[in-house]
Scaffold this active site. Structure first.
Site, mmCIF file in Angstrom:
data_model
loop_
_atom_site.group_PDB
_atom_site.id
_atom_site.type_symbol
_atom_site.label_atom_id
_atom_site.label_comp_id
_atom_site.label_asym_id
_atom_site.label_seq_id
_atom_site.Cartn_x
_atom_site.Cartn_y
_atom_site.Cartn_z
ATOM 1 N N LEU A 21 0.821 -1.206 0.000
ATOM 2 C CA LEU A 21 0.000 0.000 0.000
ATOM 3 C C LEU A 21 0.854 1.254 0.000
ATOM 4 C CD1 LEU A 21 -2.723 -1.106 2.581
ATOM 5 C CD2 LEU A 21 -2.871 -1.112 0.088
ATOM 6 N N CYS A 22 0.214 2.374 -0.271
ATOM 7 C CA CYS A 22 0.849 3.677 -0.255
ATOM 8 C C CYS A 22 1.527 3.877 1.104
ATOM 9 C CB CYS A 22 -0.225 4.747 -0.488
ATOM 10 S SG CYS A 22 0.427 6.414 -0.496
ATOM 11 N N PRO A 23 2.713 4.388 1.146
ATOM 12 C CA PRO A 23 3.461 5.053 0.082
ATOM 13 C C PRO A 23 4.462 4.151 -0.630
ATOM 14 C CG PRO A 23 4.559 5.509 2.138
ATOM 15 C CD PRO A 23 3.359 4.621 2.462
ATOM 16 N N ASP A 48 -2.433 -1.213 -5.415
ATOM 17 C CA ASP A 48 -3.033 -0.118 -4.654
ATOM 18 C C ASP A 48 -3.612 0.889 -5.647
ATOM 19 O OD1 ASP A 48 -3.748 2.004 -3.063
ATOM 20 O OD2 ASP A 48 -1.766 2.304 -2.187
ATOM 21 N N ASP A 54 -1.625 9.169 -6.972
ATOM 22 C CA ASP A 54 -0.309 9.463 -6.393
ATOM 23 C C ASP A 54 0.794 9.625 -7.435
ATOM 24 O OD1 ASP A 54 -1.537 9.281 -3.947
ATOM 25 O OD2 ASP A 54 -0.785 7.272 -3.488
#
Length: 84
Positions: A21-23, A48, A54
């Protein structure tokens, strides 16, 4: 005319951040871009969906070129060209 992944230039490097997942996808993209020659293309594969927002924002902030982010089944493919 609709742009597809097939319209993208061939990547010099591909990284797969699936399941993270982010980041993480952006952090890994930043590391990978640093190792590329100017003008080279990086392909980031991610699961994600946040990468669709992003990656363009990160490219704008770092002055790299966001070529496109595409849904490919459960994954996303994001193409980035390293700025000169």
């Amino acid at each position: 005319m609709r742009v597809t992944p097939a319209d993208m230039p061939p990547p010099a490097r591909t990284i797969d951040t699936s399941g993270r997942l982010c980041p993480f996808p952006i952090v890994e993209a930043a590391k990978a871009v640093k190792a590329l020659e100017a003008g080279a293309v990086l392909l980031v594969i991610a699961t994600d969906p946040g990468i669709a927002v992003d990656m363009p924002m990160w490219c704008k902030a770092t002055r790299n070129v966001h070529l496109g982010t595409f849904r490919d089944g459960p994954a996303w493919k994001s193409f980035v060209r390293k700025s000169p």
